[in-house]
Design an enzyme around this catalytic site. Structure first.
Site, PDB file in Angstrom:
ATOM      1  N   ALA A   1       0.810  -1.216   0.000  1.00 25.53           N
ATOM      2  CA  ALA A   1       0.000   0.000   0.000  1.00 25.53           C
ATOM      3  C   ALA A   1       0.845   1.268   0.000  1.00 25.53           C
ATOM      4  CB  ALA A   1      -0.932  -0.006   1.206  1.00 25.53           C
TER       5      ALA A   1
ATOM      6  N   ASP B   1      -3.508 -10.509  12.957  1.00 23.99           N
ATOM      7  CA  ASP B   1      -4.908 -10.108  12.836  1.00 23.99           C
ATOM      8  C   ASP B   1      -5.751 -11.104  12.050  1.00 23.99           C
ATOM      9  OD1 ASP B   1      -3.866  -9.655  10.319  1.00 23.99           O
ATOM     10  OD2 ASP B   1      -4.594  -7.591  10.141  1.00 23.99           O
TER      11      ASP B   1
ATOM     12  N   ASN C   1       4.766 -10.179   4.774  1.00 18.84           N
ATOM     13  CA  ASN C   1       3.992  -9.175   4.040  1.00 18.84           C
ATOM     14  C   ASN C   1       4.924  -8.165   3.370  1.00 18.84           C
ATOM     15  OD1 ASN C   1       2.050  -9.593   6.851  1.00 18.84           O
ATOM     16  ND2 ASN C   1       1.221 -10.059   4.840  1.00 18.84           N
TER      17      ASN C   1
ATOM     18  N   ASP D   1       0.647  -2.452  12.857  1.00 17.37           N
ATOM     19  CA  ASP D   1       0.629  -1.823  11.533  1.00 17.37           C
ATOM     20  C   ASP D   1      -0.699  -1.089  11.346  1.00 17.37           C
ATOM     21  OD1 ASP D   1       1.677  -1.087   9.055  1.00 17.37           O
ATOM     22  OD2 ASP D   1       0.938  -2.863   8.030  1.00 17.37           O
TER      23      ASP D   1
ATOM     24  N   ARG E   1      13.615 -23.361  -3.881  1.00 21.46           N
ATOM     25  CA  ARG E   1      14.913 -23.102  -4.517  1.00 21.46           C
ATOM     26  C   ARG E   1      15.311 -21.628  -4.421  1.00 21.46           C
ATOM     27  NH1 ARG E   1      12.617 -26.840  -8.089  1.00 21.46           N
ATOM     28  NH2 ARG E   1      11.858 -25.167  -9.456  1.00 21.46           N
TER      29      ARG E   1
END
EC number: 3.5.1.25
Length: 373
Positions: free
Chosen positions: A128, A236, A207, A262, A215
Site C-alpha cells: 500500500a 490479525d 507481508n 501496523d 529453490r
C-alpha cells in the site's frame, strides 16, 4: 507511597498466579508472590508497538502533531504505553516536516520515536506504499533527518536490494538507529548481506516480501534464521494465516518475535473510507484495502488492530500467554533500544502495565506509575 497491583502477574519467565507489582513513583520496585492476593485479573507489562501508522481516526502519516498526539492517546487507552510513530513513503520535504513536528512529542514521551517505513522500498513489493515516492536510499537525506530529530528517529525500513542500501544501513547503525528490512524483493543472499551490515529487524515478516520458494528462500528465511534479527508479525488473521503466525514464532522464538499492529487511522473506527499516505483506503469488516481500480487496488493497507487485539488473537491461535507477553512488550522494547527502560514487569523499569480480565479485554492501563483515564 508504595502502590500495589495484585493479580496474575506475567513476567518474562512465568506467571505468578497470586502476585503483586509494587510501584513507587514512576518505577516498579518489586514483583513478587503475594499469597493473600486473590487469583484476579491478568497483570501484563504495557504494550510496546514498534509499527503503527495511527488509530482512533487519527494518523501519524501526515506529520500533524495534534493528530499524532490523538493517535497515541487512542493506543494508550488500549494498553500501548510505548509506540513508534510510523510514517509511509513520501517526498523528502514531508518526512523532514514530520521529523520537526514529532521531535517535541518524543521529548515529552508521547512518542518513543519515529519509524520511517520508506521511501527506500521495492516497487515490486510496495504493497500500500505509494510507488510514486519510492527511490534509492540517500545517506544525505537520512543524515539530515537524524540530525533534525536529535534522537527522535529510531527506525528506518528499507529494501536491501536497492542501490545505496548497505551504505544507508551503515549510517543508521552508526547513529544507533534501527535498520529494518521490509517491502523487499531481495534474494536470500542480499538479505544476509544486509543483516551482516547491521540490519536487525524484519518489518512485518512475509507481508511485502518475496515469498519463500524451495529453490529461492528469499528474505523471509534469511530473517527467520538470523540470530540477532527481531521479526515483526501482524496477528490479525488477515495479514497472516494463524498457522504461519505460530510457525514463525516457533522458529524465531518469543525472544526474536515482535507482534505489531501496523494500524492505520481506521483502528477503533467504523468501516468506511479512509486514507493512508494520501491514498484512498476502504475498510470492510475491519479489513483495510487500497481503494480504486489502479494497479495496487485491493492491497492490504495496514490494519485496524490494537495491541490488545493482537494479544487476544495470538493467545487464541494457541501461543502461551508468557510468550505472547514477551512478544507484545519485552522483545519489541529491546528491538528498538528501550529494553533497559520499558517492556517488562521488573524492578527498576518504568511502571507501565495493563490489567486484563479473563476475556483479555483491557480493564485499566498504567503508564509511568499513573492510571490512564
Amino acid at each position: 507511597m508504595t502502590l500495589r497491583v495484585n493479580g496474575k502477574v506475567v513476567t518474562p519467565t512465568g506467571v505468578i498466579r497470586q502476585g503483586c507489582v509494587e510501584i513507587d513513583g514512576d518505577r516498579v520496585t518489586a514483583v513478587a508472590e503475594y499469597p493473600s492476593a486473590r487469583d484476579g485479573h491478568w497483570i501484563l507489562p504495557g504494550f510496546v508497538d514498534m509499527h503503527t501508522h495511527g488509530g482512533g481516526g487519527h494518523t501519524f502519516t501526515t506529520g500533524d502533531a495534534d493528530s499524532a498526539r490523538q493517535a497515541a492517546g487512542f493506543h494508550l487507552r488500549h494498553g500501548t504505553t510505548t509506540l513508534l510513530a510510523s510514517l509511509v513513503s513520501a517526498p523528502f520535504e514531508q518526512l523532514r516536516a514530520a521529523t520537526v513536528a514529532y521531535a517535541p512529542l518524543v521529548d515529552e514521551q508521547v512518542l518513543a520515536g519515529i519509524h520511517f517505513e520508506g521511501p527506500y522500498l521495492s516497487g515490486e513489493r510496495c504493497g500500500a506504499q505509494n510507488p510514486e515516492y519510492l527511490r534509492d536510499p540517500s545517506t544525505e537525506e537520512l543524515a539530515e533527518l537524524i540530525e533534525l530529530g536529535a534522537g527522535a528517529v529510531r527506525m528506518v525500513t528499507l529494501a536491501p536490494e536497492r542501490e545505496g542500501a548497505l551504505a544507508a544501513i551503515s549510517l543508521l547503525t552508526g547513529h544507533r538507529v534501527v535498520a529494518a528490512i521490509g517491502h523487499t524483493d531481495a534474494t536470500y543472499e542480499q538479505t544476509r548481506t544486509a543483516v551482516a551490515a547491521g540490519a536487525s529487524v524484519g518489518t512485518h515478516l512475509f507481508n511485502g516480501m518475496r515469498p519463500i520458494h524451495h529453490r529461492d528462500p528469499g528474505p523471509v528465511t534469511a530473517l527467520l534464521e538470523a540470530p540477532h534479527v527481531v521479526c515483526e508479525l501482524i496477528p490479525d488473521g488477515v495479514h497472516l494465516h494463524d498457522a504461519t503466525l505460530t510457525f514463525a514464532t516457533s522458529v524465531a522464538g518469543p525472544e526474536r518475535t515482535a507482534l505489531v499492529t501496523d494500524a492505520m487511522a481506521a483502528a477503533g473506527m467504523p468501516d468506511g473510507s479512509y486514507e493512508l499516505g494520501g491514498q484512498a483506503v476502504t475498510v470492510v469488516d475491519g479489513t483495510a484495502r487500497l481503494a480504486g481500480a489502479g494497479a495496487g487496488a485491493g492491497a492490504i493497507a495496514g490494519s485496524t488492530l490494537t495491541m490488545a487485539g493482537a494479544l487476544r488473537h495470538a493467545v487464541a491461535a494457541g501461543l502461551p500467554m508468557v510468550d505472547v507477553a514477551r512478544m507484545v512488550a519485552t522483545t519489541p522494547a529491546r528491538a528498538i533500544g528501550l529494553g533497559d527502560r520499558v517492556g517488562a514487569l521488573q524492578a527498576g523499569l518504568r511502571a507501565d502495565l495493563v490489567v486484563l480480565d479473563d476475556n483479555l479485554d483491557v480493564v485499566r492501563v498504567m503508564r509511568a506509575g499513573a492510571w490512564v483515564d
